[in-house]
Design a protein around this motif. Structure first.
Motif, mmCIF file in Angstrom:
data_model
loop_
_atom_site.group_PDB
_atom_site.id
_atom_site.type_symbol
_atom_site.label_atom_id
_atom_site.label_comp_id
_atom_site.label_asym_id
_atom_site.label_seq_id
_atom_site.Cartn_x
_atom_site.Cartn_y
_atom_site.Cartn_z
ATOM 1 N N ARG A 1 1.200 -0.986 0.436
ATOM 2 C CA ARG A 1 -0.106 -0.171 -0.441
ATOM 3 C C ARG A 1 0.781 0.800 -0.380
ATOM 4 O O ARG A 1 1.339 0.812 1.210
ATOM 5 C CB ARG A 1 -1.051 -0.289 1.365
ATOM 6 C CG ARG A 1 -1.930 1.396 1.134
ATOM 7 C CD ARG A 1 -2.407 0.915 2.928
ATOM 8 N NE ARG A 1 -3.028 2.440 3.457
ATOM 9 C CZ ARG A 1 -3.857 3.064 3.429
ATOM 10 N NH1 ARG A 1 -5.209 2.284 2.069
ATOM 11 N NH2 ARG A 1 -4.658 3.422 3.523
ATOM 12 N N GLY A 2 0.898 2.231 -1.761
ATOM 13 C CA GLY A 2 2.240 3.118 -1.317
ATOM 14 C C GLY A 2 3.120 2.338 -0.799
ATOM 15 O O GLY A 2 4.012 1.329 -1.295
ATOM 16 N N GLU B 1 -8.323 0.142 -0.020
ATOM 17 C CA GLU B 1 -8.314 1.797 0.123
ATOM 18 C C GLU B 1 -7.546 2.327 -0.182
ATOM 19 O O GLU B 1 -6.136 1.951 -0.523
ATOM 20 C CB GLU B 1 -8.717 1.948 2.035
ATOM 21 C CG GLU B 1 -9.495 1.303 2.497
ATOM 22 C CD GLU B 1 -8.719 1.327 3.906
ATOM 23 O OE1 GLU B 1 -7.957 1.725 4.363
ATOM 24 O OE2 GLU B 1 -9.834 0.329 4.313
ATOM 25 N N PRO B 2 -7.280 3.722 -0.750
ATOM 26 C CA PRO B 2 -6.599 4.318 -1.224
ATOM 27 C C PRO B 2 -5.724 4.858 -0.241
ATOM 28 O O PRO B 2 -5.530 5.211 0.606
ATOM 29 C CB PRO B 2 -7.143 6.012 -2.088
ATOM 30 C CG PRO B 2 -8.408 5.566 -0.628
ATOM 31 C CD PRO B 2 -9.187 4.282 -1.023
ATOM 32 N N LYS C 1 -3.286 6.737 1.823
ATOM 33 C CA LYS C 1 -2.922 8.134 2.170
ATOM 34 C C LYS C 1 -1.430 9.187 1.524
ATOM 35 O O LYS C 1 -0.127 7.783 1.090
ATOM 36 C CB LYS C 1 -2.589 8.314 3.356
ATOM 37 C CG LYS C 1 -3.448 7.986 4.109
ATOM 38 C CD LYS C 1 -3.310 8.184 6.282
ATOM 39 C CE LYS C 1 -4.475 7.948 7.041
ATOM 40 N NZ LYS C 1 -4.947 7.953 8.077
ATOM 41 N N THR C 2 -1.663 10.566 1.424
ATOM 42 C CA THR C 2 -0.771 11.301 0.098
ATOM 43 C C THR C 2 0.026 12.384 1.056
ATOM 44 O O THR C 2 -0.588 12.158 2.483
ATOM 45 C CB THR C 2 -0.958 11.573 -0.806
ATOM 46 O OG1 THR C 2 -2.332 12.636 -0.936
ATOM 47 C CG2 THR C 2 -1.506 10.714 -1.347
#
Length: 464
Positions: A328-329, A460-461, A463-464
Motif C-alpha cells: 500500500r504505497g 483503500e487508497p 494516504k498521501t
C-alpha cells in the motif's frame, strides 16, 4: 490412497479419529486388515461411523487380541503422561505405531526402492518440504507431498518406482515410526519446543535424530550444537552425511550459504550452485538453510545447475511463512504467522529492516527475551493477545510499543505509523513469536485473518 496391504489379515485398532486417523483406518481396511476404531470424543466417532468404519470401545475392549494400535500423533505417548489407551496397549503387549510407520512398512513391502524424502526440524520444515517437492517437479518427477504439512501420508498415492514422496515429519510422528528409513533424511535444526510432550530436550533431540539415523543419506544442519553432535555421531557410524550451514561457510564439505549464494564444498573445492538474491520466497538466511537442504536432497540432480536455478527462482513459497501480501504505497505487508516461537520470529527480524512488528498470542517457553538483540531493527511493536503485558515488560524502553489486542487494530495502527514514517520501505510484519490458541484455533487461521484485514486495507487508497 495407499492401501496398507502389508497388514492384510491382521487385527488393528486405530485410536484418534482426526484426518490422519480416519485415513489410516480406511487404508488398513483397503489393504485387508480387520480394523476397529475409537476416539475419546463423539464427533470423531460419528465421522468414522459415517465412513462405514467399525467402532469398538477400546476402554472396555480386550486389546490382547490386536496386532497393532495405530495412534494419532496428537495423543500423548509419553508426556506429560501416557494416554490411557497407550497404557492399556503396553500392558497387552501390543505395538504402538502411527501412520508414517504404516507407510514405511508398505513401502518396504511393495516398492522398497521408491524414493522417500523425510524432513524434520524445529523450524523451516514446511518450507523445505514444499521446496524439495517443487524442485523434483522441476525435474519432471511425479511428486506426492504430505505428512505434517497437511495431507495425511496414507491419503497419497502408493510408493512406486519414479514416484517421489516428500514427507514432513513432526517429532510426534517420528516417535511412532520406528522403521523410518528415507532415501534422504533432512534434519534442519533443533531448538526448544514441545517439551510438554517430550519432557526434556534430550528426549526431543533423540526423537528428531531417528529420522536421519537410518536414512540412506542424512542431510543435517550443523549450525546448532545438538544437530552438529548428531552429524558427528552418525559420521562416526559410517553413515553418509551432507552437512548444511549458514553460519560456518568454511566447513570443508557440504552446502553452505555465502552472502546470498549457495555454495557446494567438496574436498577443499567450492562451486556456486545458485544466487538467492531477488527471490522473495527465499528471503533471509534461514531460507538459505532451507534451500541448501532442498538442493542436497536432489542427490545427483543437484549438480544440474540450470534446472536447480530455475526451480529455486520459480518457487512460490508457502502461506504464513514470510508471505508477501502486497503493498500500500511504500508499505509492504508480510504474513509470518507460522512464527509460533521466538526462534522462528528471529528469522524474520534478521532478514528485514524498518519493521512495524505485530506480535503476541499465547507465549511459549522463553518468551521473546532471545529477540532483544534484534529490537533495533523494529520501528515499533504492536502487541496482541495474552502475551501483550509480559512482552511489554520485556520490551521496556528499548522500542516504542502499543497495546492493540486484536490483529485488526494492530494492522490499523501499524499502517498509520508506517505510512507516516520518513523511511522509503517500511514493513508491517506479523511474526507473533507465540502460539495462536488464545484467539485462533491455529496459526493458519491467524494468518488468514491478517491477510483478510490487509487485503481490505490495500483496497483503500493510500494516504498521501
Amino acid at each position: 490412497m495407499t492401501p496398507v496391504t502389508s497388514f492384510a489379515g491382521k487385527r488393528v485398532a486405530v485410536f484418534g479419529l482426526g484426518a490422519s486417523g480416519l485415513v489410516s483406518a480406511q487404508a488398513l481396511v483397503a489393504g485387508g486388515a480387520d480394523v476397529a476404531v475409537w476416539d475419546d470424543h463423539r464427533p470423531g466417532r460419528e465421522k468414522a461411523a459415517a465412513l462405514g468404519l467399525k467402532l469398538e470401545d477400546l476402554v472396555t475392549a480386550d486389546l490382547t487380541g490386536y496386532d497393532s494400535l495405530i495412534l494419532s500423533p496428537g495423543v500423548p505417548l509419553t508426556h506429560p503422561y501416557p494416554h490411557w489407551v497407550v497404557v492399556k496397549a503396553q500392558a497387552a503387549g501390543v505395538e504402538i505405531i502411527g501412520d508414517i510407520e504404516l507407510f514405511v512398512r508398505e513401502r518396504a513391502h511393495i516398492a522398497p526402492d521408491a524414493p522417500l524424502i523425510a524432513i524434520t526440524g524445529t523450524n523451516g520444515k514446511s518450507t523445505t518440504t514444499a521446496l524439495v517437492a517443487h524442485l523434483y517437479q522441476t525435474f519432471g518427477y511425479e511428486v506426492e507431498v504430505g505428512g505434517n504439512i497437511g495431507t495425511p501420508i496414507l491419503a497419497l498415492n502408493p510408493p512406486a518406482k519414479g514416484r517421489v514422496h516428500v514427507i514432513e515429519c513432526s517429532s510426534f510422528q517420528i516417535d511412532l515410526a520406528p522403521s523410518l528409513n528415507p532415501s534422504f533424511g533432512l534434519l534442519l535444526n533443533i531448538t526448544v519446543d514441545h517439551l510438554d510432550r517430550h519432557g526434556t530436550m534430550e528426549h526431543y533431540a533423540e526423537i528428531k535424530e531417528r529420522l536421519v539415523a537410518k536414512a540412506d543419506v542424512a542431510i543435517i544442519g550443523v549450525d546448532d550444537d545438538i544437530c552438529a553432535g548428531i552429524a558427528q555421531r552418525l559420521r562416526g557410524q559410517g553413515r553418509a552425511i551432507v552437512p548444511i550451514s549458514i553460519l560456518h561457510p568454511a566447513i570443508p564439505d557440504g552446502i553452505v550459504l555465502e552472502g546470498t549464494r549457495l555454495v557446494r564444498k567438496s574436498g577443499g573445492q567450492a562451486s556456486t550452485i545458485a544466487d538467492l538474491a531477488g527471490i522473495p520466497s527465499l528471503r533471509g538466511t534461514h531460507n538459505g538453510q532451507n534451500a541448501a537442504a532442498a538442493v542436497a536432497a536432489l542427490g545427483p540432480h543437484g549438480f544440474e545447475l540450470e534446472l536447480v536455478q530455475e526451480g529455486l527462482r520459480s518457487f512460490p513459497g508457502l502461506a504464513h511463512r514470510m508471505e508477501e501480501i502486497g503493498r500500500r504505497g511504500k508499505v509492504l505487508y508480510i504474513n509470518d504467522s507460522k512464527a509460533t516461537n521466538a526462534d522462528a520470529a528471529e528469522k524474520a527480524l534478521q532478514s528485514l529492516d524498518d519493521i512495524y512488528w505485530i506480535l503476541g498470542g499465547r507465549a511459549k517457553e522463553g518468551g521473546i527475551g532471545p529477540l532483544e538483540p534484534l529490537f533495533p531493527k523494529v520501528a515499533k511493536a504492536y502487541l496482541i493477545g495474552e502475551a501483550a503485558e509480559p512482552f511489554a515488560k520485556v520490551i521496556g524502553e528499548a522500542i516504542p510499543y502499543e497495546f492493540c489486542g486484536t490483529i485488526e487494530r494492530a494492522v490499523d495502527s501499524a499502517t498509520r505509523d508506517a505510512e507516516a514514517s520518513t523511511t522509503p520501505s517500511p514493513i508491517v510484519l506479523l511474526s507473533p513469536a507465540c502460539a495462536s490458541f488464545d484467539q485462533f484455533p491455529n496459526f493458519e487461521k491467524r494468518g488468514d485473518k491478517f491477510r483478510e484485514v490487509v487485503l481490505a486495507k490495500l483496497a483503500e487508497p493510500p494516504k498521501t
